[in-house]
Design a protein around this motif. Structure first.
Motif, PDB file in Angstrom:
ATOM      1  N   PHE B  75      28.212 -36.357 -18.324  1.00 45.92           N
ATOM      2  CA  PHE B  75      29.140 -35.636 -18.742  1.00 45.92           C
ATOM      3  C   PHE B  75      29.783 -36.623 -19.934  1.00 45.92           C
ATOM      4  O   PHE B  75      30.279 -37.715 -19.514  1.00 45.92           O
ATOM      5  CB  PHE B  75      30.044 -34.868 -18.079  1.00 45.92           C
ATOM      6  N   LEU B  77      33.303 -37.066 -22.961  1.00 43.65           N
ATOM      7  CA  LEU B  77      34.238 -36.426 -23.701  1.00 43.65           C
ATOM      8  C   LEU B  77      34.560 -37.540 -24.641  1.00 43.65           C
ATOM      9  O   LEU B  77      35.548 -37.626 -25.331  1.00 43.65           O
ATOM     10  CB  LEU B  77      35.362 -36.215 -23.143  1.00 43.65           C
ATOM     11  N   PHE B 136      36.705 -40.043 -22.061  1.00 38.77           N
ATOM     12  CA  PHE B 136      37.843 -39.499 -22.564  1.00 38.77           C
ATOM     13  C   PHE B 136      38.741 -40.814 -23.123  1.00 38.77           C
ATOM     14  O   PHE B 136      39.407 -40.587 -24.212  1.00 38.77           O
ATOM     15  CB  PHE B 136      38.668 -38.697 -21.617  1.00 38.77           C
ATOM     16  N   THR B 140      40.170 -41.392 -26.828  1.00 37.37           N
ATOM     17  CA  THR B 140      41.690 -41.735 -27.475  1.00 37.37           C
ATOM     18  C   THR B 140      41.884 -43.021 -27.700  1.00 37.37           C
ATOM     19  O   THR B 140      42.651 -43.248 -28.898  1.00 37.37           O
ATOM     20  CB  THR B 140      42.744 -41.484 -26.347  1.00 37.37           C
ATOM     21  N   ILE B 264      36.351 -32.443 -27.902  1.00 37.13           N
ATOM     22  CA  ILE B 264      36.360 -31.086 -27.227  1.00 37.13           C
ATOM     23  C   ILE B 264      35.670 -29.940 -28.006  1.00 37.13           C
ATOM     24  O   ILE B 264      34.906 -29.038 -27.154  1.00 37.13           O
ATOM     25  CB  ILE B 264      37.857 -30.938 -26.930  1.00 37.13           C
ATOM     26  N   PHE B 267      31.885 -30.525 -27.210  1.00 32.43           N
ATOM     27  CA  PHE B 267      31.682 -30.025 -25.985  1.00 32.43           C
ATOM     28  C   PHE B 267      31.500 -28.481 -25.988  1.00 32.43           C
ATOM     29  O   PHE B 267      30.931 -27.848 -25.170  1.00 32.43           O
ATOM     30  CB  PHE B 267      32.936 -30.616 -24.876  1.00 32.43           C
ATOM     31  N   LEU B 268      32.751 -27.786 -26.393  1.00 36.64           N
ATOM     32  CA  LEU B 268      32.570 -26.286 -26.637  1.00 36.64           C
ATOM     33  C   LEU B 268      31.401 -25.631 -27.094  1.00 36.64           C
ATOM     34  O   LEU B 268      30.844 -24.811 -26.786  1.00 36.64           O
ATOM     35  CB  LEU B 268      33.939 -25.661 -27.168  1.00 36.64           C
ATOM     36  N   VAL B 271      28.704 -25.888 -24.777  1.00 31.72           N
ATOM     37  CA  VAL B 271      28.766 -24.875 -23.850  1.00 31.72           C
ATOM     38  C   VAL B 271      28.344 -23.581 -24.083  1.00 31.72           C
ATOM     39  O   VAL B 271      27.504 -22.568 -23.626  1.00 31.72           O
ATOM     40  CB  VAL B 271      30.067 -24.714 -23.113  1.00 31.72           C
TER      41      VAL B 271
END
Lengths: 292, 339
Positions: B75, B77, B136, B140, B264, B267-268, B271
């Motif tokens: 996974f 991000l 993540f 950032t 993000i 990622f959406l 999905v």
């Protein structure tokens, strides 16, 4: 040396914020096995509710209790209405659901209360604590509340029937169902408790960061980091993680040259990852053994 | 909580197992889609061509994430960081070294592959939520790193860099937008074919074995560490290509275009498109490009809430994303044929 102790103290003061949030993160993780990305926004919304109540003339503590009750019920409602139907969906779909919830809550709070920054009262006052300029009575109060919450949770999970049932439902759902535990409602209860703890965190943080719809953005990242550092299976670890992240962040900002406010977060995160590489389950987390 | 160990029952995986045959479209459908992609731009306005270009670019980035998550079960991000590296590589090479835009793309693919591969090394020790946090952190940190003072001569600091848009070569009678569209389409098709073949190859089977059961895979002789880092590298490389194309299409790179929000969104997209279904990446890309605009037009003040509600609707109706729709469609066609 004095600079060092001062920075550590200041770090502990900010760490209390992260510890509070991390506690809420661990609560929900225990109940549902996911990190809830919308947790910060839920806490923000609860804080706005308490602010609104106080604007209508309710006293601080009455508003505090009413918000707690509201958050508990709202948390259960969100689980029942939005996430129970997704229980069988893939994990990543659930994560997308959290992101959707994030967008919905953030945008509605912005519409209801707009994006201007609001003052939020503190019940502890903001004078220096024990003569120290670095910790105010509010921050000391915050640390106190966090520790009380932690003790309360410990007794709840360790010595009550329902706490035991919740732990059972989270760790081995099938066996828990066989001994007659309603695991589905245990998850809902976990959501309710996590939302209530989140609202306490929100109400304690609001006097420091001021109240506005985006107030939780930064705090939640640190809260996650703290929870992961401490080990996601341990509320105690989460609180310790919170204080450690606060201290890390302050010391990095002071002692590493060229680190302004902008690089504090990446450095804190890098440190946390280095810790995780050595201890992959977090500092206080249990190592999960897989059956092949 | 005194128990030091906890036994987790079998069959609890983060990413569901998708057989490799179910990862792609049939030949007939692919040809129809390809024909549509080739013909449509000739009949629409430049702005729509631009949006279609962005669709392909985001589609590539989602595809890259899909190879990583749907293929090898890891996974991330942090895709926005790889996207940023690709974009900056192209921008810097084009503006400072005057290298042709087409040549910068393989270079950024190589650089991002190396970056992803190296990042995958320490990430090997982490999985699930912990890996999510590590990636993540990368996402950032990236905008802040691009703003660093000593890089400012190259990256342009907070201001970013302006990239010149290429003209159509050989005096082809095409607008810049249209040329860029066809260029992006060619790259996309090449990468798509590469990805499909990758997942059908020995390496692809190794990825999927790791996704489905790491311990079983390693006892069958799969080099888990190698293939996990390789998946990171390939995914980062493709994301880098998407970043390069994005920089050329938007004509501008700045640190704040590549924040965690981008990761993000990607990622959406994955999905919504269906985890592990490669053609779904482009459906997901369409979702993340058009739905926020749609939400904005429904209600300005509540655009975030409208977006959230639409997203909820999608995941309620089709929790497995566009793949579920495709499977349903296939079954329907199958039934009609029998009758």
């Amino acid at each position: 040396m004095e600079l060092f102790t001062n920075q550590v103290l200041a770090g502990i003061a900010t760490g209390a914020i992260y510890a509070c949030m991390a506690l809420a993160v661990v609560m929900i993780y225990q109940a549902i096995d996911h990190l809830n990305f919308a947790q910060g926004e839920m806490a923000m919304f609860s804080t706005f509710i308490s602010w609104q109540l106080m604007q209508w003339g309710v006293s601080y503590w009455a508003a505090f209790l009413m918000t707690l009750a509201f958050s508990f019920v709202a948390g259960i409602a969100i689980e029942r209405i939005l996430f129970k139907p997704l229980a069988k969906a893939p994990v990543l779909t659930n994560v997308a659901g959290f992101i959707a919830l994030f967008a919905i809550i953030n945008s509605s709070a912005g519409l209801i209360w707009d994006f201007t920054i609001k003052q939020y009262p503190t019940p502890f006052g903001s004078s220096p604590f024990l003569g120290s300029q670095l910790i105010s009575t509010h921050q000391a109060g915050m640390i106190g509340v966090t520790v009380l919450l932690l003790l309360g949770l410990y007794f709840f999970f360790q010595y009550t029937r329902i706490g035991l049932a919740m732990r059972a439902a989270a760790s081995v759902p099938e066996s828990a169902r066989l001994v007659g535990i309603n695991t589905s409602w245990m998850i809902a209860l976990g959501w309710g408790m996590a939302t209530a703890i989140g609202s306490i965190a929100g109400m304690l943080i609001a006097p420091v960061v001021f109240l506005e719809p985006n107030m939780m953005g930064g705090v939640l990242i640190y809260g996650f980091a703290a929870a992961v550092l401490g080990g996601l299976s341990s509320p105690f670890g989460a609180v310790v993680g919170g204080f450690l992240v606060g201290v890390f962040e302050n010391l990095a900002g002071t002692y590493i040259p060229g680190v302004g406010n902008e690089l504090k977060l990446p450095i804190a995160l890098a440190l946390i990852i280095s810790v995780l590489v050595v201890k992959p389950a977090g500092l206080f987390g249990r190592h999960i053994v897989k059956r092949v | 909580m005194s128990a030091a160990e906890e036994v987790v029952a079998e069959g609890h995986q983060a990413v569901e197992a998708v057989p490799k045959r179910a990862m792609t479209l049939g030949t007939g459908t692919s040809l129809v889609v390809l024909a549509a992609l080739l013909v449509v731009p000739m009949f629409v306005k430049n702005f729509i061509i631009f949006q279609m270009t962005m669709l392909l670019i985001y589609g590539l980035a989602v595809l890259a994430l899909n190879i990583l998550t749907g293929g090898s079960g890891q996974f991330s991000l942090g895709q926005s960081a790889f996207y940023a590296v690709g974009a900056y590589t192209s921008a810097v090479l084009m503006e400072h070294a005057n290298i042709n835009y087409a040549l910068t793309i393989p270079i950024s693919a190589a650089i991002c592959f190396g970056f992803g591969y190296l990042f995958g090394k320490p990430a090997l020790r982490l999985s699930g939520v912990y890996l999510a946090l590590a990636t993540f952190a990368l996402a950032t940190a990236m905008p802040q790193l691009l703003k660093l003072n000593f890089l400012e001569h190259w990256t342009g600091g907070v201001q970013g860099l302006v990239v010149t848009k290429p003209d159509a070569p050989f005096g082809l009678p095409m607008s810049q937008d249209m040329w860029l569209y066809y260029f992006t389409l060619a790259v996309t098709i090449a990468i798509y074919i590469f990805s499909v073949n990758l997942l059908r190859s020995r390496s692809g089977r190794a990825f999927m074995a790791i996704r489905d059961n790491e311990i079983a895979a390693s006892s069958m002789g799969v080099n888990v560490a190698l293939y996990k880092t390789l998946a990171f590298g390939v995914s980062a490389g493709i994301t880098g290509v998407a970043g390069s194309l994005g920089a050329i299409a938007v004509q501008f790179v700045a640190p704040d275009s590549y924040t965690i929000t981008l990761a993000i969104s990607l990622f959406l997209g994955m999905v919504v498109g269906g985890v592990g279904w490669l053609p779904g990446s482009f459906v997901g890309a369409a979702f993340i490009i058009f739905v926020p605009n749609m939400a904005e037009s429904i209600s300005k003040g509540l655009s975030g809430a409208v977006f959230g509600v639409l997203l909820f609707l999608v995941i309620y109706l089709v929790p497995h994303g566009a793949r579920q729709v495709a499977v349903l469609g296939q079954q329907l066609v199958g039934k009609l044929r029998k009758n």
